[in-house]
Each structure stands twice: as structure tokens, then as C-alpha cells.
Enzyme design. Sequence first.
Site, PDB file in Angstrom:
ATOM      1  N   ASP A   3       0.844  -1.187   0.000  1.00 48.16           N
ATOM      2  CA  ASP A   3       0.000   0.000   0.000  1.00 48.16           C
ATOM      3  C   ASP A   3       0.887   1.247   0.000  1.00 48.16           C
ATOM      4  OD1 ASP A   3      -2.944   1.005   0.576  1.00 48.16           O
ATOM      5  OD2 ASP A   3      -1.586   2.217   1.810  1.00 48.16           O
ATOM      6  N   ILE A   4       0.565   2.196  -0.884  1.00 50.43           N
ATOM      7  CA  ILE A   4       1.326   3.446  -0.954  1.00 50.43           C
ATOM      8  C   ILE A   4       0.933   4.334   0.230  1.00 50.43           C
ATOM      9  CG2 ILE A   4       1.852   5.481  -2.338  1.00 50.43           C
ATOM     10  CD1 ILE A   4       1.121   3.907  -4.808  1.00 50.43           C
ATOM     11  N   GLU A  36      -4.711   2.445  -4.281  1.00 52.04           N
ATOM     12  CA  GLU A  36      -3.244   2.498  -4.208  1.00 52.04           C
ATOM     13  C   GLU A  36      -2.661   1.214  -3.632  1.00 52.04           C
ATOM     14  OE1 GLU A  36      -4.791   4.658  -0.471  1.00 52.04           O
ATOM     15  OE2 GLU A  36      -5.384   4.354  -2.560  1.00 52.04           O
TER      16      GLU A  36
END
Length: 458
Positions: free
Chosen positions: A310-311, A353
Site C-alpha cells: 500500500d502506498i 493504491e
Amino acid sequence: MRRFWRRGGKAARQAGERLVEWVSHFVLWSLPPRLVRYLVAVDVLCLVVVLVGLFGLSFRFADLFTFGAFVLLGRLAMETSRHLGVPGLRKDEPHRDLLSNWTLPVTLLLPPLYAAVLHIPLHCLFRSRGQPAAQPRYRQVFNAAALGVSGFCAAGVHRALAPPQGPYRIDTLVGSSGRIGALFVAVFTYTVLNRVLLRGMLWCAHPRSAQPARRPFAGGRRETFAVDAAEMCSAIGLAVLWTAHPLLMLTATPPALLLQRSLLHAELLQAARTDAKTRLANPAYWRETVEKEVARIRRSGRPMSVLIVDIDHFKKVNDQFGHLAGDAVLMCVADALRAATRPRDLVGRFGGEEFVIMLCDTDLDGAARAADRIRRQVAGMRCRADSHAAGVVCVSVTVSVGVATATGADVELAALLETADAALYRAKADGRNRVRLAAGLTSQTAREEAAWSAPHRA
């Protein structure tokens, strides 16, 4: 007379504008120096082989007629392909148009010079008019040069293995098993050399990886090989028909053009499996492929790991720089994930994301190393993006990674995703930019998790 001069001046201005536009597309000054040197070297090599082919060449009307006929057929194939509406056409990807159907026969039938110059009109003249935004000019020139060098070498190999005996006839082209073998060797030389030259360009553009940002997933390789094989066999068949009688091309051309429509099916299938923004596997295709791998893992008793990436603070990127910059960051992260994983691993976009990665035959320790490698690679990258407020900016982001592993009969995709997601939430709760392993495993695994988590604690 005035009308004549006005028309002449207008035509001259239009020609000048086209020349300026053509030159402006040579954006070599914005490319890496290593790539510029490689592109220029291949272009110069093509010029050298053209000069070599000129020595000792005797022009014959039959050769010029054959050359002109296949150039026109190649142009027809390109126009037909352009109007198919292929969904996978992108500025940074090659467009499959089965052009080798019409260029390989020139390599097999005519002196090497014709094969060296054949792609110049097709790629640099016709294509620039038909598809002005499809590729930058330096790519068009490089494609023509690389294919010209490949065709020249393949024609030389064919003439060395099966020396011509006057004008080509069907008996001199395929009159013996040795001459038939020479055809396949020449086609193989053409294909391999062209791939080597293209791979060299990709390596110079992305020196960290021989297969940089566009590595296909496993499902597309078999289909690509099938299309390549059909293209090569069709080219040999067209060359044989031409030597039998040129009028037979009237019966062969419609089926060859119809073969191009099979590319539309392949492009649609690829589009159905691919996430449009990142070119990664979409969730449906990722799950379908991993479920097949789970069945194999259960039979073999090998381990399998799943990573959820996950960003961190991705919403801030969209809010500060705009959604176009956010899309560029997604693409950069996707490229980093591809570069940090093995070809047999499968990277997919999980949504928003979030990304998900299947690691084949990888235990928890190996998955932890891979996850930390991904974390460090993303943290060290700088993504160039267009900002609505600040113009071109360099954006850096970090990722949090959750890791889950199972072995043999214990492998369940739903359970792996659930535990990896829980580990991801722990990584974000602990301060982000961290790797966390799935909890609730054996005591040995817990000790390994502590060892991997300690260096990344705040």
C-alpha cells in the site's frame, strides 16, 4: 500567376511546418546518454550495411518490381491494421501489425540491400503520416534501422546457405530439404537479431532490468509465441507463392490480411486481464491465475507467499499535485514492483493504491526479504510527474507491506489475503514505510518476524 505563387508559397509553408514538426519529434536530447549512443550506433550500423549492400549489386527490373510490390502490400497491411481499432495501441508500446508477412519475403527473395532499406519507407514515411502520435520519430528511425540490419543479416545468411542460381524460382527456393532449412534459419536469424537489438534498447533505457516496465504476465507469452510462429510461417508461404507466380498473391493476400484480425482478439484478451493505469494484472485475472498456482502448490507441498503493498499517504499526492501526478506515481510504483520481483511472480493491482504480489515457491524468510527489497526500492525512486500548479515535479513515496505465507495443503488464497491484509494494517499502524509479517503462526515464525520488523521500527 499570382494565384500560382500564392499556392506555391502555401505549399512551401506547409512543407516547412511539417519539417519542423518532424524534427521536433527527435527528442534525443531528453533521453539518457547511454540510450542516445545505442540508438545512434544502430542507425549508423544500418547505414553501413546499406553501403555494403550497394557494392556489387546489379539492379534488375524484376527485383525492383518485387520490392515495390511488397512495399505496397506492407502499406496495405499497415492501413488495415490501423483501422482495426486495436485497444492496446499506446504511444510507448509497439503495435503488432504482422508487417513481417510482407517484409520477410523480400529478405528471402532479393539481395540483402533491399531488406536493409525496405523498412525505411514503411516506418519513416508511411507510418509518420498514418499515425503521427503513435511513436516519437527517434523510435521510428530506430525500428527501421534495427529491422534493416536484421533483414540484411538474414538475407546474407540465406544466400550463404542456399546460394541463388539466377532469379528465384520455386524449385531454387524450396527445391531441396537444404534450401527449405535455409529458409527457416534465415527467418530465425531475422527474428532473434531483431529481438536482441530491441532488448538492447530497452536495457539502455532501463539498465536496472533487462525487462523493465512492460514485462507481460505468463498468460500472454504463449499467445505472443503463437502469433510470432503464425507470422513467420505465413511469410515463408507468401515468398513461395510469389516465386510460383505473382498473380497467386491475389489469393493469398486476403487470408493474410484476415490473420491480422486475430490480433484484435489477443489485444482484447490482454485488455481484459490488465489494469489500464499500471499495466499490471487486474484483480480478476490475478485471482484466477493464483488459484491455479494454489492447486499446484497443494500437490507439490511447496510454500507460497502473498504480499499486499500500500502506498503511504497517497491521497496527499493527489491533493497536492493532482490526479494526473497520482496516476504517474501509480505507474512508477508498478514499475518498481516489477523490477523487484522475479519473472515467475505475479504482480497485480488490488484496488486504489494497493498492490498484491504472489511469490511462487517462497517461504516466509524469502518473502520477508522480497518485501523489504520492494520497500527500499520504492523509497529510493523519484517519479517525474506533471503538476497542475508546479509543472513537472519529482515525487517520492513510501510503501507499507504485509506478508503472509502458507505451505502445501495449508495454502488457501482467501486466508493468505486476509492475514497479509492484517499484517499491512499493523505496518501502517506502526508508522508506515515498514514490513510486517502475518501473526498467529509458529513461534519460530514469530521470532523471524521480530528479526525482520526490528530494523524498521521508528
